[in-house]
Design an enzyme around this catalytic site. Structure first.
Site, PDB file in Angstrom:
ATOM      1  N   ASN A  62      -3.031  10.550   1.434  1.00  0.00           N
ATOM      2  CA  ASN A  62      -2.414   9.305   1.905  1.00  0.00           C
ATOM      3  C   ASN A  62      -1.036   9.225   1.253  1.00  0.00           C
ATOM      4  O   ASN A  62      -0.929   8.984   0.060  1.00  0.00           O
ATOM      5  CB  ASN A  62      -3.294   8.122   1.487  1.00  0.00           C
ATOM      6  CG  ASN A  62      -2.621   6.780   1.728  1.00  0.00           C
ATOM      7  OD1 ASN A  62      -1.620   6.688   2.436  1.00  0.00           O
ATOM      8  ND2 ASN A  62      -3.173   5.725   1.131  1.00  0.00           N
ATOM      9  N   TRP A  63      -0.006   9.447   2.062  1.00  0.00           N
ATOM     10  CA  TRP A  63       1.347   9.463   1.502  1.00  0.00           C
ATOM     11  C   TRP A  63       1.883   8.074   1.178  1.00  0.00           C
ATOM     12  O   TRP A  63       2.936   7.941   0.556  1.00  0.00           O
ATOM     13  CB  TRP A  63       2.312  10.147   2.477  1.00  0.00           C
ATOM     14  CG  TRP A  63       2.156  11.637   2.543  1.00  0.00           C
ATOM     15  CD1 TRP A  63       1.328  12.416   1.781  1.00  0.00           C
ATOM     16  CD2 TRP A  63       2.857  12.524   3.426  1.00  0.00           C
ATOM     17  NE1 TRP A  63       1.477  13.727   2.135  1.00  0.00           N
ATOM     18  CE2 TRP A  63       2.408  13.831   3.141  1.00  0.00           C
ATOM     19  CE3 TRP A  63       3.819  12.343   4.425  1.00  0.00           C
ATOM     20  CZ2 TRP A  63       2.893  14.943   3.827  1.00  0.00           C
ATOM     21  CZ3 TRP A  63       4.295  13.444   5.104  1.00  0.00           C
ATOM     22  CH2 TRP A  63       3.842  14.741   4.806  1.00  0.00           C
ATOM     23  N   LYS A  64       1.234   7.038   1.682  1.00  0.00           N
ATOM     24  CA  LYS A  64       1.737   5.675   1.510  1.00  0.00           C
ATOM     25  C   LYS A  64       3.184   5.609   2.034  1.00  0.00           C
ATOM     26  O   LYS A  64       3.495   6.297   2.997  1.00  0.00           O
ATOM     27  CB  LYS A  64       1.613   5.235   0.051  1.00  0.00           C
ATOM     28  CG  LYS A  64       0.183   5.502  -0.467  1.00  0.00           C
ATOM     29  CD  LYS A  64      -0.148   4.863  -1.775  1.00  0.00           C
ATOM     30  CE  LYS A  64      -1.598   5.157  -2.115  1.00  0.00           C
ATOM     31  NZ  LYS A  64      -2.020   4.498  -3.360  1.00  0.00           N
ATOM     32  N   HIS A 124      -7.167  -0.002   3.541  1.00  0.00           N
ATOM     33  CA  HIS A 124      -6.826   0.485   2.205  1.00  0.00           C
ATOM     34  C   HIS A 124      -6.622  -0.728   1.299  1.00  0.00           C
ATOM     35  O   HIS A 124      -6.166  -1.788   1.754  1.00  0.00           O
ATOM     36  CB  HIS A 124      -5.548   1.327   2.277  1.00  0.00           C
ATOM     37  CG  HIS A 124      -5.234   1.982   0.971  1.00  0.00           C
ATOM     38  ND1 HIS A 124      -4.578   1.321  -0.039  1.00  0.00           N
ATOM     39  CD2 HIS A 124      -5.518   3.212   0.506  1.00  0.00           C
ATOM     40  CE1 HIS A 124      -4.467   2.122  -1.075  1.00  0.00           C
ATOM     41  NE2 HIS A 124      -5.029   3.285  -0.771  1.00  0.00           N
ATOM     42  N   GLU A 153      -4.426  -1.515  -0.692  1.00  0.00           N
ATOM     43  CA  GLU A 153      -3.068  -2.068  -0.681  1.00  0.00           C
ATOM     44  C   GLU A 153      -2.853  -2.952   0.552  1.00  0.00           C
ATOM     45  O   GLU A 153      -2.115  -3.941   0.501  1.00  0.00           O
ATOM     46  CB  GLU A 153      -2.039  -0.931  -0.753  1.00  0.00           C
ATOM     47  CG  GLU A 153      -1.981  -0.358  -2.166  1.00  0.00           C
ATOM     48  CD  GLU A 153      -1.630   1.111  -2.246  1.00  0.00           C
ATOM     49  OE1 GLU A 153      -1.065   1.668  -1.291  1.00  0.00           O
ATOM     50  OE2 GLU A 153      -1.944   1.723  -3.295  1.00  0.00           O
ATOM     51  N   GLU A 173     -12.907   3.549  -2.999  1.00  0.00           N
ATOM     52  CA  GLU A 173     -11.726   3.567  -3.862  1.00  0.00           C
ATOM     53  C   GLU A 173     -11.751   2.363  -4.796  1.00  0.00           C
ATOM     54  O   GLU A 173     -11.284   1.277  -4.423  1.00  0.00           O
ATOM     55  CB  GLU A 173     -10.461   3.527  -3.017  1.00  0.00           C
ATOM     56  CG  GLU A 173     -10.336   4.702  -2.068  1.00  0.00           C
ATOM     57  CD  GLU A 173      -8.879   4.974  -1.739  1.00  0.00           C
ATOM     58  OE1 GLU A 173      -8.461   6.116  -1.927  1.00  0.00           O
ATOM     59  OE2 GLU A 173      -8.175   4.043  -1.323  1.00  0.00           O
ATOM     60  N   GLY A 185      -3.716   4.787  -8.483  1.00  0.00           N
ATOM     61  CA  GLY A 185      -2.368   4.864  -9.014  1.00  0.00           C
ATOM     62  C   GLY A 185      -2.269   4.548 -10.495  1.00  0.00           C
ATOM     63  O   GLY A 185      -1.188   4.370 -11.034  1.00  0.00           O
ATOM     64  N   SER A 214      -6.698   8.153  -8.246  1.00  0.00           N
ATOM     65  CA  SER A 214      -6.211   9.104  -9.246  1.00  0.00           C
ATOM     66  C   SER A 214      -6.901  10.468  -9.183  1.00  0.00           C
ATOM     67  O   SER A 214      -7.176  11.075 -10.219  1.00  0.00           O
ATOM     68  CB  SER A 214      -6.317   8.508 -10.650  1.00  0.00           C
ATOM     69  OG  SER A 214      -5.517   7.339 -10.748  1.00  0.00           O
ATOM     70  N   GLY A 250      -3.860   9.943  -3.167  1.00  0.00           N
ATOM     71  CA  GLY A 250      -2.563   9.298  -2.999  1.00  0.00           C
ATOM     72  C   GLY A 250      -1.460  10.129  -3.626  1.00  0.00           C
ATOM     73  O   GLY A 250      -0.983  11.107  -3.052  1.00  0.00           O
ATOM     74  N   GLY A 251      -1.066   9.776  -4.836  1.00  0.00           N
ATOM     75  CA  GLY A 251       0.068  10.404  -5.517  1.00  0.00           C
ATOM     76  C   GLY A 251       0.079  11.927  -5.465  1.00  0.00           C
ATOM     77  O   GLY A 251       1.113  12.540  -5.166  1.00  0.00           O
TER      78      GLY A 251
HETATM   79  P1  PGA Z   1      -3.874   7.594  -6.033  1.00  0.00           P
HETATM   80  O1  PGA Z   1      -4.115   6.751  -4.675  1.00  0.00           O
HETATM   81  O2  PGA Z   1      -4.494   8.947  -5.791  1.00  0.00           O
HETATM   82  O3  PGA Z   1      -2.388   7.645  -6.204  1.00  0.00           O
HETATM   83  O4  PGA Z   1      -4.584   6.861  -7.119  1.00  0.00           O
HETATM   84  C1  PGA Z   1      -5.327   6.831  -4.000  1.00  0.00           C
HETATM   85  C2  PGA Z   1      -5.282   5.962  -2.783  1.00  0.00           C
HETATM   86  O5  PGA Z   1      -4.694   4.876  -2.830  1.00  0.00           O
HETATM   87  O6  PGA Z   1      -5.831   6.332  -1.712  1.00  0.00           O
END
Ligand code: PGA
Length: 256
Positions: A16-18, A102, A104, A174, A180, A220, A241-242
């Site tokens: 997930n590149w956000k 998600h 967020e 999640e 993050g 993470s 994510g990251g």
């Molecule tokens: P992260 O994000 O790997 O940067 O913790 C995971 C996500 O939000 O799907």
């Protein structure tokens, strides 16, 4: 409880590149990623770029096993909904899956279990795979409410789905406190939550469908911890994510 048995469910590693990467950065990413994951038949690979980079990403992965997903969607086919994108637009742009609810989106953009439910249904109707995200806040975990929260999220987001529809979804667990933050849930904590999601799915749908449901862990996930997570038979993959922004890191996770 690492298992020597072959996996019953095909793992999914999703990135997930956000709100990262321009179209050119997306092209560069896939040019680097493709050779690194060309031999990865053991799992499904999904990458979710921002809307603007979906077209070039779909073009870049054509002929490979990498699938493109969107990070959100609106449930109507078309209409006066400024700023929104419909499932059929995503299909045409080359998407095969959509991340829904998600944390967020829940935290910053007003996503609710009801809106998630409408999106899940619309995405299924368009022939796409929903990746439904659930997960508790730190305060909820500390108050012992993790299972209650997961149950509300799943019951709400999956309301009125047929078993045939349910058999096509992917769930991502999640825990919000792990996203993050560099603070990963231990494989055991994640597996316990996954087990709960699977048992509840068996009650809401059928034991057979619950047994074939892919449940991804997110929060993470890094090259350093993917092996430990995937050693749990309850963990069917990862939503990254990251670490999905870097082709080498993401490839290492895919090739865990
Ligand atoms: P992260 O994000 O790997 O940067 O913790 C995971 C996500 O939000 O799907």
């Amino acid at each position: 409880m690492s298992s020597p048995m072959p996996r019953a469910r095909k793992p999914v590693i999703a990135g997930n590149w956000k709100m990262y990467k321009t179209q050119q950065e997306a092209r560069d990413f896939f040019a680097a990623l493709k050779p690194l994951v060309a031999a990865a038949g053991h799992c499904e690979i999904i990458v979710a770029p921002p809307f603007t980079a979906i077209g070039v990403s779909a073009e870049a992965v054509r002929g490979t096993a990498i699938a493109i997903a969107a990070q959100d969607v609106y449930w109507a086919n078309e209409g006066a909904f400024t700023g929104e994108v419909s499932p059929r637009m995503l299909v045409e742009a080359g998407c095969r899956a959509v991340i829904i609810a998600h944390s967020e989106r829940r935290q910053f953009f007003g996503e609710t279990n009801e809106s998630a439910n409408r999106k899940v249904k619309a995405v299924l109707a368009a022939g796409l795979t929903p990746i439904l995200c659930v997960g508790e806040l730190l305060a909820e975990r500390e108050a012992g409410e993790t299972q209650k929260v997961l149950e509300q999220q799943l019951r709400g987001s999956l309301a009125a789905l047929t078993t045939a529809e349910f058999s096509r979804i992917i769930v991502a667990y999640e825990p919000v406190w792990a996203i993050g933050t560099g603070r990963t849930a231990t494989p055991e904590i994640a597996a316990e939550a996954h087990q709960f999601v699977r048992n509840l799915s068996a009650r809401l749908f059928t034991a057979e469908d619950a047994n074939s449901l892919r449940i991804l862990y997110g929060g993470s996930v890094k090259p350093e911890n993917i092996k430990g997570l995937m050693a749990q038979t309850e963990i069917d993959g990862a939503l990254v994510g990251g670490a999905s922004l870097d082709a080498r890191q993401f490839a290492t996770i895919v090739n865990y």
